[in-house]
Write a protein that holds these residues in place. Structure first.
Motif, PDB file in Angstrom:
ATOM      1  N   GLN A 288      41.144  42.961 -22.687  1.00  0.00           N
ATOM      2  CA  GLN A 288      41.516  42.927 -21.269  1.00  0.00           C
ATOM      3  C   GLN A 288      41.046  44.188 -20.558  1.00  0.00           C
ATOM      4  O   GLN A 288      40.585  44.142 -19.427  1.00  0.00           O
ATOM      5  CB  GLN A 288      43.037  42.780 -21.104  1.00  0.00           C
ATOM      6  N   GLY A 289      41.187  45.332 -21.208  1.00  0.00           N
ATOM      7  CA  GLY A 289      40.746  46.590 -20.612  1.00  0.00           C
ATOM      8  C   GLY A 289      39.240  46.653 -20.466  1.00  0.00           C
ATOM      9  O   GLY A 289      38.719  47.157 -19.469  1.00  0.00           O
ATOM     10  N   GLY A 290      38.533  46.115 -21.442  1.00  0.00           N
ATOM     11  CA  GLY A 290      37.076  46.155 -21.407  1.00  0.00           C
ATOM     12  C   GLY A 290      36.475  45.386 -20.249  1.00  0.00           C
ATOM     13  O   GLY A 290      35.482  45.821 -19.662  1.00  0.00           O
ATOM     14  N   ILE A 291      37.088  44.260 -19.892  1.00  0.00           N
ATOM     15  CA  ILE A 291      36.498  43.459 -18.819  1.00  0.00           C
ATOM     16  C   ILE A 291      36.765  44.032 -17.430  1.00  0.00           C
ATOM     17  O   ILE A 291      36.166  43.581 -16.461  1.00  0.00           O
ATOM     18  CB  ILE A 291      36.940  41.977 -18.876  1.00  0.00           C
ATOM     19  N   ILE A 292      37.622  45.047 -17.341  1.00  0.00           N
ATOM     20  CA  ILE A 292      37.888  45.655 -16.027  1.00  0.00           C
ATOM     21  C   ILE A 292      36.612  46.271 -15.463  1.00  0.00           C
ATOM     22  O   ILE A 292      36.269  46.055 -14.307  1.00  0.00           O
ATOM     23  CB  ILE A 292      39.008  46.709 -16.116  1.00  0.00           C
ATOM     24  N   ARG A 293      35.897  47.035 -16.264  1.00  0.00           N
ATOM     25  CA  ARG A 293      34.685  47.709 -15.769  1.00  0.00           C
ATOM     26  C   ARG A 293      33.399  47.157 -16.359  1.00  0.00           C
ATOM     27  O   ARG A 293      32.331  47.431 -15.859  1.00  0.00           O
ATOM     28  CB  ARG A 293      34.763  49.215 -16.060  1.00  0.00           C
ATOM     29  N   HIS A 294      33.490  46.418 -17.437  1.00  0.00           N
ATOM     30  CA  HIS A 294      32.282  45.874 -18.065  1.00  0.00           C
ATOM     31  C   HIS A 294      32.024  44.470 -17.538  1.00  0.00           C
ATOM     32  O   HIS A 294      32.297  43.475 -18.197  1.00  0.00           O
ATOM     33  CB  HIS A 294      32.416  45.870 -19.590  1.00  0.00           C
ATOM     34  N   THR A 295      31.474  44.416 -16.345  1.00  0.00           N
ATOM     35  CA  THR A 295      31.223  43.126 -15.708  1.00  0.00           C
ATOM     36  C   THR A 295      30.196  42.290 -16.480  1.00  0.00           C
ATOM     37  O   THR A 295      30.184  41.071 -16.352  1.00  0.00           O
ATOM     38  CB  THR A 295      30.720  43.322 -14.262  1.00  0.00           C
ATOM     39  N   GLU A 296      29.394  42.944 -17.300  1.00  0.00           N
ATOM     40  CA  GLU A 296      28.365  42.217 -18.052  1.00  0.00           C
ATOM     41  C   GLU A 296      28.960  41.281 -19.098  1.00  0.00           C
ATOM     42  O   GLU A 296      28.284  40.358 -19.547  1.00  0.00           O
ATOM     43  CB  GLU A 296      27.371  43.196 -18.707  1.00  0.00           C
TER      44      GLU A 296
END
Length: 189
Positions: A135-143
């Motif tokens: 969940q945290g990763g998708i906050i800034r990793h739009t790729e």
């Protein structure tokens, strides 16, 4: 360079995830081999993880205030990450308390149900902390958002919850263009 809470959170947040996975594998191996020393090592591992998780969570709470004001950050994604992080914190702290019980009670003096109960809580806590990381990763990793759509709350896609300050990222614009083209091609069939 001055370290902010966001930096600290990013530096520490992988320790509970990797530690929980390592501890789970160690515990399973200890149970299969019926090794009291390895069980004790797994209890120590989870006690240390429980301690590390406290500053990770606290730094994350402080970082949340900064991150929600960044362009292209969804409040819904941050909120989802924060909610699951609270659950992971509770599970890992419970595991830390259970670890202390196992360590100070003595392996041979713990009730017969304790190792299996500990394993069940370990699996739940490891799942929660891993989910928190995703969940945290998708906050800034739009790729990776398009590849992990099951993690993205429904209200972030069309609700305008992204804060672009008038501009979308190239990736998001490209995805939107692709969706519009797909929609038009289906209309002409």
């Amino acid at each position: 360079m001055k370290l902010s809470w966001t930096h600290i959170h990013l530096l520490l947040n992988h320790f509970p995830i990797v530690g929980a996975i390592f501890g789970l594998l160690l515990l399973i191996y200890a149970l299969v081999k019926d090794s009291e020393d390895l069980k004790k090592a797994s209890y120590w591992c989870f006690f240390i993880i429980a301690l590390i998780t406290i500053p990770v969570f606290w730094a994350g709470q402080q970082a949340e205030e900064v991150v929600v004001s960044l362009p292209s950050v969804s409040h819904s994604l941050v909120h989802a990450h924060s909610n699951i992080a609270q659950q992971a914190l509770i599970a890992l702290e419970l595991l830390g308390i259970m670890s202390l019980f196992g360590l100070f009670r003595g392996i041979n003096k713990t009730p017969s149900w304790f190792p299996i109960s500990f394993l069940v809580v370990t699996i739940i806590a490891t799942g929660l902390v891993s989910w928190t990381g995703l969940q945290g990763g998708i906050i800034r990793h739009t790729e990776v958002r398009s590849e992990l759509q099951f993690l993205v709350p429904n209200d972030t896609s069309e609700s305008g919850d992204h804060h672009h300050n008038g501009a979308e990222t190239e990736h998001e614009q490209s995805e939107q263009d692709h969706q519009e083209e797909s929609g038009h091609s289906h209309e002409h069939e």
